[in-house]
Design a protein around this motif. Structure first.
Motif, PDB file in Angstrom:
ATOM      1  N   ASP A   1       0.829  -1.199   0.000  1.00 16.34           N
ATOM      2  CA  ASP A   1       0.000   0.000   0.000  1.00 16.34           C
ATOM      3  C   ASP A   1       0.870   1.258   0.000  1.00 16.34           C
ATOM      4  O   ASP A   1       1.728   1.450   0.883  1.00 16.34           O
TER       5      ASP A   1
ATOM      6  N   TRP B   1       0.334   4.759   0.294  1.00 17.33           N
ATOM      7  CA  TRP B   1       0.293   5.825   1.288  1.00 17.33           C
ATOM      8  C   TRP B   1       0.526   5.324   2.702  1.00 17.33           C
ATOM      9  O   TRP B   1       0.958   6.077   3.563  1.00 17.33           O
ATOM     10  N   SER B   2       0.249   4.041   2.932  1.00 17.99           N
ATOM     11  CA  SER B   2       0.611   3.476   4.239  1.00 17.99           C
ATOM     12  C   SER B   2       2.123   3.503   4.410  1.00 17.99           C
ATOM     13  O   SER B   2       2.642   3.849   5.483  1.00 17.99           O
TER      14      SER B   2
ATOM     15  N   THR C   1       3.896   5.948   7.136  1.00 14.20           N
ATOM     16  CA  THR C   1       4.630   5.246   8.189  1.00 14.20           C
ATOM     17  C   THR C   1       6.086   5.674   8.212  1.00 14.20           C
ATOM     18  O   THR C   1       6.645   6.005   9.273  1.00 14.20           O
TER      19      THR C   1
END
Length: 620
Positions: A154, A156-157, A161
């Motif tokens: 993913d 944008w995760s 992060t």
């Protein structure tokens, strides 16, 4: 090509340990209660962690993805860049580090005020901030995008992060946390690359076979001595042009100089520079071997046409996911390696940006700022730049092809800044007017060549740049853009450029040399026309003794003209190696006072709180 739970766990462990290092230094020891503790690690770091941190800052995700792809596509000629490492690190160790370290400065751009005036300092600071703010969002976003395209991780995760973890340990732990996290992340980078090389080599029959097949296929390059600066990669562009690129990184870049300044002594700072040389050679060899193993593996295990990556920077990840697919955990280790390189680069940017903003833009206007408030503000600045990085990453996803020019700007700005510092250190005749005009001329030249090259490429068929161009293809995929920034694509032989086209076809390896030379020539000429700096107005500590010695063969009148009658700094009383340990206190000085004082005669200012010319002779 999907991640397993083990791969996700290894990636998460990297982020947890990086955060833990920051928390450790925030809650123990000095606890980052002063500006010097937060921004300079209390000037008490050893040479080995500083060296590994210098290496990690240089080894970005662009290199992890781009260098093996370069070797895969064009052969081992890029390997000759290693020839530039020797002088590219020896010169900073013996010219730049002694000047910066003995001045006891915090921001590199304090030197510009000591040597010229506040205007030159502010211009240099703004140029650096512009350079780093544009770049750090791209460094965060690009590896996440490449990973998303290959593994489905993913997007944008990963971006959020990484950005938040990096902001956390940089803001809480200061430079000491950044350095020790860089050490940890360097080990992860090396482990990830070694794992890929070992497994890939085993699957194709050993390193001897890899070399033999690569040689048969023409991937082992000889020495190309073509002197043309239009050729993208030759021995001269890589070894000589690479020296200027290395100097702009290891000589005057705040992110790197800040690490020298945090060393216990000048000797430790020099040793850290020496230690980077073998480390860089090892990392370059690992990247080149990865590219050769990728090439041979692809000959024997070719991907189906529909599975082949859309851009060259995805080659490494496709190879890793394919060759390590039966070994759970190793794909996660390589992804941790990739993100470690991004984290180390970004954290260095946060810390250096907070430093120059605090020392060059905030403190001169708030002379009565207390130590506790200054430390808190420094942490808030690091936090602010971390959030700005996330915003730049989001902007990166929306701007598309506009980013091509933005990434090129990063490479074009380093050369003029190098020229500005060389103008100050090597030419005593240079005055503030010459410095300002020289810097602006260098930036104008850099933008002219870079934008002209970009426009020339977009005017060509399907927007593909000429073979030797440093421009980027007009594509919307940032992962393609990022790889071609470092490694511009080579297409079919193009017609020989004529007129301005030749100027725009300058190899990207000569950018730093070309732009820094422009600054020096224009700066010296303008200084001589407007009246050289009087010898009495020079602080001898800001002048390197190298040029006066090199000019000894010239007629005395010309030598006196260029040096403005300035004495050799090496013969000044008390000039020696500041090798004694500082433990956070400037050598030979009492601890800094609460207030900053200004020398009325020259307008110079120091962050230590002592008048500039009150520094004892033994400190230089």
């Amino acid at each position: 090509m999907e991640f397993t739970a083990i791969d996700y766990s290894i990636f998460a462990l990297l982020l947890v340990l990086s955060s833990a290092i920051g928390l450790f230094y925030a809650l123990s020891g000095d606890r980052q209660r002063t500006v010097q503790e937060f921004l300079l690690a209390n000037r008490d770091m050893g040479c080995l962690p500083v060296a590994l941190s210098l290496l990690a800052s240089f080894q970005s995700a662009v290199a992890i993805l781009g260098v093996p792809a370069e070797i895969f596509r064009f052969g081992t000629e890029y390997w000759f860049l290693g020839c530039s490492y020797f002088l590219g690190l020896l010169i900073p160790a013996h010219i730049f580090i002694p000047v910066f370290y003995r001045l006891r400065i915090t921001s590199t751009y304090e030197y510009l005020e000591l040597r010229f005036n506040k205007t030159v300092r502010v211009l240099g600071t703004i140029t650096f901030i512009f350079q780093m703010v544009i770049y750090m969002g791209v460094v965060l976003y690009a590896p996440a995008l490449a990973l998303n395209a290959v593994t489905g991780f993913d997007l944008w995760s990963a971006v959020l992060t990484m950005g938040l973890v990096c902001t956390l340990y940089t803001t809480l732990g200061g430079l000491k946390a950044v350095i020790w996290t860089d050490v940890f992340q360097t080990l992860v980078m090396v482990a990830g690359q070694v794992a890929v090389i070992v497994v890939g080599t085993w699957r194709v029959g050993g390193m001897a076979r890899v070399w033999r097949v690569a040689e048969q296929q023409g991937k082992i390059a000889g020495i190309d001595l073509d002197p043309s600066p239009l050729e993208r990669h030759t021995f001269w562009s890589l070894s000589v042009g690479g020296i200027f690129m290395m100097l702009s990184l290891y000589g005057v870049n705040q992110a790197q100089v800040q690490r020298y300044l945090c060393a216990r002594s000048e000797r430790e700072a020099k040793l850290s520079c020496y230690a980077v040389f073998p480390c860089q050679q090892i990392v370059l060899c690992l990247s080149c071997l990865t590219g050769l193993v990728m090439f041979v593996y692809d000959l024997e295990h070719p991907l189906a046409p529909g599975q082949r990556p859309a851009s060259s920077d995805q080659l490494v990840l496709f190879f890793v996911m394919d060759v390590l697919r039966d070994l759970p955990g190793l794909p996660g280790l390589f992804v941790a390696c990739l993100f470690s390189s991004a984290l180390s680069t970004i954290s260095s940017a946060f810390n250096s940006l907070a430093t120059v903003t605090m020392e060059d833009l905030v403190r001169p206007h708030l002379p009565g700022l207390s130590e506790s408030r200054a430390t808190l503000l420094s942490k808030l600045l690091a936090l602010g730049y971390g959030l700005l990085c996330l915003g730049m990453a989001y902007l990166s996803s929306m701007l598309g092809p506009v980013l091509q020019a933005a990434i090129s700007i990063f490479g074009m700005v380093g050369g003029p800044l190098l020229g500005l510092f060389c103008l100050g250190m090597f030419f005593p005749c240079a005055n503030p007017t010459g410095a300002v005009v020289g810097l602006l001329a260098g930036l104008a030249m850099a933008f002219w060549v870079g934008i002209g090259s970009f426009l020339q490429s977009t005017a060509g068929a399907e927007g593909v740049p000429p073979a030797n161009s440093t421009a980027l293809p007009t594509v919307g995929n940032l992962s393609t853009v990022l790889a071609t920034t470092l490694l511009p694509p080579t297409s079919a032989p193009a017609p020989s450029p004529t007129g301005l086209q030749r100027f725009y076809s300058l190899s990207y390896m000569w950018y730093s040399a070309h732009n820094s030379t422009t600054v020096i020539l224009v700066g010296v000429l303008v200084s001589l026309l407007t009246g050289p700096t009087p010898a009495a107005a020079l602080d001898p500590r800001t002048i390197s003794p190298v040029l006066p010695r090199l000019l000894c063969c010239l007629p005395p009148k010309i030598r006196h003209w260029l040096c403005c009658g300035a004495a050799d700094p090496a013969q000044a009383p008390g000039h020696g190696d500041s090798s004694e340990k500082s433990h956070g206190v400037p050598n030979g000085l009492s601890p800094p006072g609460p207030e900053r004082q200004e020398d009325e005669g020259q307008g110079y200012m120091r962050s230590t709180g002592a008048p500039l010319y009150a520094v004892q002779e033994t400190s230089f």
